[in-house]
Structures are given as C-alpha cells and as structure tokens.
Design a protein around this motif. Sequence first.
Motif, PDB file in Angstrom:
ATOM      1  N   LEU A 248       0.617  -1.146   0.126  1.00 18.75           N
ATOM      2  CA  LEU A 248      -0.224   0.140   0.295  1.00 18.75           C
ATOM      3  C   LEU A 248       1.046   1.194   0.063  1.00 18.75           C
ATOM      4  CD1 LEU A 248      -2.915   1.047   0.547  1.00 18.75           C
ATOM      5  CD2 LEU A 248      -2.429   1.112   3.005  1.00 18.75           C
ATOM      6  N   VAL A 249       0.810   1.795  -1.016  1.00 19.84           N
ATOM      7  CA  VAL A 249       1.605   3.200  -0.811  1.00 19.84           C
ATOM      8  C   VAL A 249       0.209   4.864  -1.131  1.00 19.84           C
ATOM      9  CG1 VAL A 249       2.845   4.717  -2.474  1.00 19.84           C
ATOM     10  CG2 VAL A 249       3.293   2.117  -2.908  1.00 19.84           C
ATOM     11  N   ASN A 250       0.475   5.044  -0.137  1.00 24.98           N
ATOM     12  CA  ASN A 250      -0.390   5.766   0.344  1.00 24.98           C
ATOM     13  C   ASN A 250      -1.178   6.782  -0.752  1.00 24.98           C
ATOM     14  OD1 ASN A 250      -2.678   7.083   2.477  1.00 24.98           O
ATOM     15  ND2 ASN A 250      -1.398   8.820   2.857  1.00 24.98           N
ATOM     16  N   GLY A 251      -1.935   7.546  -0.568  1.00 26.59           N
ATOM     17  CA  GLY A 251      -1.962   8.565  -1.670  1.00 26.59           C
ATOM     18  C   GLY A 251      -2.847   9.741  -1.228  1.00 26.59           C
ATOM     19  N   THR A 252      -3.260  10.399   0.046  1.00 24.17           N
ATOM     20  CA  THR A 252      -3.247  11.370   0.725  1.00 24.17           C
ATOM     21  C   THR A 252      -3.885  11.816   2.147  1.00 24.17           C
ATOM     22  OG1 THR A 252      -5.390  11.982  -0.296  1.00 24.17           O
ATOM     23  CG2 THR A 252      -3.562  13.150  -1.492  1.00 24.17           C
ATOM     24  N   SER A 253      -4.380   9.536   2.503  1.00 18.58           N
ATOM     25  CA  SER A 253      -4.849   9.624   3.928  1.00 18.58           C
ATOM     26  C   SER A 253      -3.966  10.357   4.347  1.00 18.58           C
ATOM     27  CB  SER A 253      -5.506   8.352   3.387  1.00 18.58           C
ATOM     28  OG  SER A 253      -6.018   7.935   5.168  1.00 18.58           O
ATOM     29  N   ALA A 254      -4.628  11.175   5.242  1.00 21.67           N
ATOM     30  CA  ALA A 254      -3.421  11.875   6.467  1.00 21.67           C
ATOM     31  C   ALA A 254      -3.749  11.539   7.934  1.00 21.67           C
ATOM     32  CB  ALA A 254      -4.169  13.889   6.336  1.00 21.67           C
ATOM     33  N   SER A 255      -4.532  10.462   7.900  1.00 20.02           N
ATOM     34  CA  SER A 255      -4.129  10.299   9.876  1.00 20.02           C
ATOM     35  C   SER A 255      -3.332   9.809  10.347  1.00 20.02           C
ATOM     36  CB  SER A 255      -5.969   8.506  10.426  1.00 20.02           C
ATOM     37  OG  SER A 255      -5.098   8.712  11.548  1.00 20.02           O
ATOM     38  N   GLN A 256      -2.946  10.563  11.837  1.00 14.76           N
ATOM     39  CA  GLN A 256      -1.507  10.643  11.582  1.00 14.76           C
ATOM     40  C   GLN A 256      -1.422   8.771  12.109  1.00 14.76           C
ATOM     41  OE1 GLN A 256      -0.501  11.477  15.798  1.00 14.76           O
ATOM     42  NE2 GLN A 256       0.737  13.995  14.868  1.00 14.76           N
ATOM     43  N   ASP A 257      -2.109   8.336  12.864  1.00 12.57           N
ATOM     44  CA  ASP A 257      -1.729   6.485  13.204  1.00 12.57           C
ATOM     45  C   ASP A 257      -2.227   5.989  12.095  1.00 12.57           C
ATOM     46  OD1 ASP A 257      -1.775   7.713  15.367  1.00 12.57           O
ATOM     47  OD2 ASP A 257      -3.176   6.786  15.978  1.00 12.57           O
ATOM     48  N   LEU A 258      -1.852   6.162  10.826  1.00 14.68           N
ATOM     49  CA  LEU A 258      -1.580   4.939   9.691  1.00 14.68           C
ATOM     50  C   LEU A 258       0.218   4.273   9.346  1.00 14.68           C
ATOM     51  CD1 LEU A 258      -2.666   3.895   6.545  1.00 14.68           C
ATOM     52  CD2 LEU A 258      -1.763   5.893   5.348  1.00 14.68           C
ATOM     53  N   THR A 259       0.284   5.300   9.331  1.00  9.10           N
ATOM     54  CA  THR A 259       2.322   5.174   9.876  1.00  9.10           C
ATOM     55  C   THR A 259       2.662   5.018  11.692  1.00  9.10           C
ATOM     56  OG1 THR A 259       2.540   7.085   9.322  1.00  9.10           O
ATOM     57  CG2 THR A 259       3.258   5.748   7.265  1.00  9.10           C
ATOM     58  N   LEU A 260       1.966   6.139  12.461  1.00 13.64           N
ATOM     59  CA  LEU A 260       3.216   7.195  13.431  1.00 13.64           C
ATOM     60  C   LEU A 260       2.952   5.829  14.609  1.00 13.64           C
ATOM     61  CD1 LEU A 260       4.325   8.848  15.086  1.00 13.64           C
ATOM     62  CD2 LEU A 260       2.220  10.046  16.070  1.00 13.64           C
ATOM     63  N   ARG A 261       1.740   4.863  14.553  1.00 14.78           N
ATOM     64  CA  ARG A 261       1.688   4.163  15.621  1.00 14.78           C
ATOM     65  C   ARG A 261       0.986   2.771  14.967  1.00 14.78           C
ATOM     66  NH1 ARG A 261      -0.424   9.118  17.360  1.00 14.78           N
ATOM     67  NH2 ARG A 261      -0.018   9.371  19.456  1.00 14.78           N
ATOM     68  N   ASP A 262       1.791   1.804  15.652  1.00 16.69           N
ATOM     69  CA  ASP A 262       1.471   0.400  15.182  1.00 16.69           C
ATOM     70  C   ASP A 262       1.311   0.201  13.412  1.00 16.69           C
ATOM     71  OD1 ASP A 262       0.924  -2.870  15.212  1.00 16.69           O
ATOM     72  OD2 ASP A 262      -1.530  -2.214  15.234  1.00 16.69           O
ATOM     73  N   PRO A 263       2.707   0.513  12.980  1.00 13.99           N
ATOM     74  CA  PRO A 263       3.062   0.348  11.878  1.00 13.99           C
ATOM     75  C   PRO A 263       2.690  -0.832  10.747  1.00 13.99           C
ATOM     76  CG  PRO A 263       4.914   1.089  12.629  1.00 13.99           C
ATOM     77  CD  PRO A 263       3.250   0.686  14.175  1.00 13.99           C
ATOM     78  N   ALA A 264       2.386  -0.949   9.432  1.00 14.94           N
ATOM     79  CA  ALA A 264       2.526  -1.476   8.874  1.00 14.94           C
ATOM     80  C   ALA A 264       3.536  -1.953   7.848  1.00 14.94           C
ATOM     81  CB  ALA A 264       1.311  -2.425   8.098  1.00 14.94           C
ATOM     82  N   ALA A 265       4.267  -2.522   8.129  1.00 15.29           N
ATOM     83  CA  ALA A 265       5.401  -3.326   6.875  1.00 15.29           C
ATOM     84  C   ALA A 265       5.117  -2.894   5.593  1.00 15.29           C
ATOM     85  CB  ALA A 265       6.354  -4.487   7.675  1.00 15.29           C
ATOM     86  N   ASN A 266       4.151  -3.767   5.136  1.00 16.20           N
ATOM     87  CA  ASN A 266       3.829  -3.413   4.351  1.00 16.20           C
ATOM     88  C   ASN A 266       2.661  -1.908   3.462  1.00 16.20           C
ATOM     89  OD1 ASN A 266       1.818  -4.435   5.065  1.00 16.20           O
ATOM     90  ND2 ASN A 266       1.186  -5.278   3.291  1.00 16.20           N
ATOM     91  N   VAL A 267       3.212  -0.895   4.732  1.00  7.77           N
ATOM     92  CA  VAL A 267       2.780   0.190   4.438  1.00  7.77           C
ATOM     93  C   VAL A 267       3.274   1.500   4.082  1.00  7.77           C
ATOM     94  CG1 VAL A 267       0.482   1.974   5.342  1.00  7.77           C
ATOM     95  CG2 VAL A 267       0.683  -0.350   4.842  1.00  7.77           C
ATOM     96  N   PHE A 268       3.545   2.176   3.337  1.00  6.80           N
ATOM     97  CA  PHE A 268       4.667   3.194   3.008  1.00  6.80           C
ATOM     98  C   PHE A 268       3.659   4.698   2.283  1.00  6.80           C
ATOM     99  CE2 PHE A 268       5.953  -0.128   1.783  1.00  6.80           C
ATOM    100  CZ  PHE A 268       7.215   0.177   1.937  1.00  6.80           C
ATOM    101  N   ARG A 269       4.034   5.584   3.341  1.00  5.29           N
ATOM    102  CA  ARG A 269       3.522   7.310   2.894  1.00  5.29           C
ATOM    103  C   ARG A 269       4.370   8.342   2.587  1.00  5.29           C
ATOM    104  NH1 ARG A 269      -1.193   8.845   6.641  1.00  5.29           N
ATOM    105  NH2 ARG A 269       0.262   8.583   8.629  1.00  5.29           N
ATOM    106  N   PHE A 270       4.300   9.298   1.233  1.00  2.23           N
ATOM    107  CA  PHE A 270       5.162  10.007   0.974  1.00  2.23           C
ATOM    108  C   PHE A 270       4.838  11.195   0.684  1.00  2.23           C
ATOM    109  CE2 PHE A 270       6.865   6.021  -0.934  1.00  2.23           C
ATOM    110  CZ  PHE A 270       8.007   6.175  -1.103  1.00  2.23           C
ATOM    111  N   GLY A 271       3.910  10.915   1.690  1.00  9.09           N
ATOM    112  CA  GLY A 271       3.447  12.454   2.628  1.00  9.09           C
ATOM    113  C   GLY A 271       2.998  13.315   3.291  1.00  9.09           C
ATOM    114  N   GLY A 272       3.385  14.192   4.021  1.00 10.33           N
ATOM    115  CA  GLY A 272       2.677  14.494   5.099  1.00 10.33           C
ATOM    116  C   GLY A 272       1.112  14.406   5.798  1.00 10.33           C
ATOM    117  N   ASP A 273       1.484  13.828   7.371  1.00  9.49           N
ATOM    118  CA  ASP A 273       0.078  13.885   7.718  1.00  9.49           C
ATOM    119  C   ASP A 273      -1.460  14.518   8.295  1.00  9.49           C
ATOM    120  OD1 ASP A 273       0.656  14.363  10.312  1.00  9.49           O
ATOM    121  OD2 ASP A 273       1.951  12.556  10.767  1.00  9.49           O
TER     122      ASP A 273
END
Length: 470
Positions: free
Chosen positions: A186-211
């Motif tokens: 999963l390469v995130n589009g614009t979903s900007a919830s902090q906890d997508l990556t900040l807490r309990d991250p998934a190893a196959n989820v990437f975000r190339f923009g801010g939250d």
Amino acid sequence: MRTPKRRALGRLLAVLTAATLFAAGCGDNGDSADPAEEPAATAASQDAAETTEADEAPEPDSEPEPTETDAEGSGTDRIVIGAISTLDGPFAALGDFSMHGVKLALLEYGGTLEGTATRDGVTGASVAGVPIELVIEGSDATPDVAVEATRKMVEQDGANIIVGPLSGDEGLALKDYIRELPHVTLVNGTSASQDLTLRDPAANVFRFGGDGAMWTFGVGTYAYEELGHRRIATVAEDYSYPYDQVGAVLTEFCALGGSVAERIWVPLGTQDYSSFIAQIPSDVDAVFFAMGGTDAINFVKQYDEFTGQSIPLIAGPTAVDQSVLSELGSRAEGLISSGPVVDDAGLAEFDAFAEYLDSVFPGQTPNIFNVYYYVATKSALQALEEVGGDISDGSLAFQAALAQQSWVTPIGPVTLDDNRQAVVDMYLRRVESGAQRTIETLPKVNATLGFDRDEYVAQGSFSRENPSCG
C-alpha cells in the motif's frame, strides 16, 4: 520566500518540551511497534538538531507467498497497480484530481491514456520491460466501501500495489486489511490520519506525504505570535484527519498561552451548518475550520451568512487547497493555513509538474491530491525500476527499495523514516489573488513535529478531547 522565524518556533519547542498538553482520553497504544529514533529537524528544532536520514526498512512480518508466475527476465510477467480514491460522495471532485496524478506518473513510463474520463485507464506503461496494468476503483470516503473496493482489486484483479486512499479513516481501514497480505504493498495517496504510520505501523504500508498534523504545523504559533489571537473556537469534520489538524493547532496555540473556547465536530457531508455555527461563542478571536471539498465551500458560505464575517477564519490545509480556491473566490483572500503545496514554491520541479499537468489535463493546476498521488505512484515505479520489475520474491526487494526512495518531488525533497513515513517540507501560507503564497517555509517536518518519538507517541492519538486545552 522569507527566512523561517526560527526564534519564535524555537520558543514554541521549548514550551512544548516543558509541558504535557495532551490528555490521555483516547488511550495510549503502549504496545506500539514504533522504533525509537531521533526526529528529523523542523523549523522549530532546526538550530538544535540535524535531519536524521531514513534507516533501512524492516522486513515484512511474515514470509509472503509470491503470486506472480515466472517469466523470462525479471521473474514477473506483469504488475498490477490498483488506484483508489473518492470518486463518489462529498470528495468526488478530489478523487478526479487524484487519478490525474496516478496517470501522469504512468505516462512517464510509456503509458497512453485510454480516454479522458476519470475511470479510463492507461495502457502501454512498463518498468524494466514488465508491463504495468492500471485498475481504478472508487470509494465514497467511508472505510467499508474503501476496503471492499481494495479487496476487489487485490483478490479479483490481482493488484500487487495499491495507490491510495484519499481520506483519513479509509487509510486506517486499508492498513488493517493490507497488513494481512504482506506481498501486497500500500502506497498511500492522501489519507492523512497520523496513525496510518505513527502508531502500530504495517511493514507493507508507505506514505510519501505528510499527515494531518504535519500539514497544519506552524498555524497555532502564527495565530498566537503574529495575529495576536488568544482565544479561539474550532469547527471540524468528525473523523481522524480533522482530529489531527485540530490537535496540531491546539498543541502549539495552547502551549504559548492560548485557549480554546469550543470544539465543534460536524458529520462528514453535512449540508446545513447553521446549528453548528450557532455554537460558536461570540467573544472568540478567531475560528479554525478543518474541512475539505464541498464541505469547506458550503461551510464558509453559511458561516458568512450567519456571522457576517465578524469573526476571522483560519483554515485547515484542504479547506483552502488549490482544488477549492476557485469556488471560494474572493472570500478566500487573506486566509491563513499551512500545507504541502504553494503556488510560489520557486522549485523547477514544481514548475515542470504544473506545465506537464496542464498539457495532459488542460486547465488543471497542482493541488494536494494530484501532487501526492503522482508522488506515490512515481515512488513505486522508481522502486520497481531499481529491482528490475521483479516482485517474484513476494515484493520483499521492492518494498526494501521503496523504503529507501529519496528524491526531489514537485513540492520538495522526500525521504522516509523507520515507519515508512515521509519527512517533507511544509509551507505556512496566505491566499493572495486566488493563489497560495508563502509566508514561511517549514523544512523537513517529521511525524512527531520535532519531538522525541517515544514521548510524542506516548501522549496518545489526537481525538475529540486530546489535547486538553483550557
């Protein structure tokens, strides 16, 4: 651009470090998988710390089973990219912009547009000789619909990579789904919830923009230090992304001595805002509003009718994104916000992207949605190129290459931290003559806004009540 006001933001960091402002109401994820690291420098901490380079990405939690058949060369016969955005509901127009970004990236890899409609695909794209197939699905900004659309792309269309989604709660739901499929990325589009990556991250989820918090960085300080506001109210949509916007603004504003008189939460897709506007105290200095798409447009129009513009507005990043400025017209003039996209960035990459976008989709200008979906898709394509288009190992090498992507995007440089979350520049902005103009550049903002990661994460997720502020 003006030089960032380091002393003012430096004073903010000192105050925030000395005080605990967050309530524990939403709970502390004590079993978080976040690795400890030194945060990247922000405008608030730039004088005291240097930017931390992104470390190597951790391996996925379990060994995936490759789904591609062997083919001559890379070992992969095709790669399917599934793109999802809000093509229905209150954010439908934003979904159109998102798909423009995906398609622009694929055109750079030899693709050709199948048509001009949003759901029309791209044919002929390839990476290292491996054909790229694009599948497009829409959601309505609700998590259940987003998961079902993604499940269809993965389980029926064979998607190896998902680009998206657009909205905050959608991202959290897709993280939970994708986590169980380590060979899918999963390469995130614009979903900007902090906890997508900040807490309990998934190893196959990437975000190339801010939250959402990163996008709002600097606004609370500017409201207090420069605009002289001391007591504000907030009006925001009732889900994770606006929680992060309001949380970041109040963290800064209240640390400096400000207070919040009322926090007003409205359902997504509200048509009549009169009962919510009536709750705004008449004696506040300003109202911070966090909405997007048609919600932002409808709120501002009704706010003006109800209040006569007697109380100044301060905007969230998507409330005055370029995607809605034309609809707001002269009413947007002078509104202050922070965000990842400005019209006077002065970057050659931004100017080239703007020209490219207009040449393919005439009349379109850069905004959060077309830029971020373009950056997400191109980052994935660059990583695929580095591994020769080979994902036959269950995408292990591809995901490792994706975690190491570092390049200058149309809105500035991007690198990823250990949670595969971007460290990027933000811009404090003012709307002038229908465009976003830079007040100051906030360089290398990271997911913890410059604070120690463990301490920041321990304060709990932003919510309706968190942070506390009198």
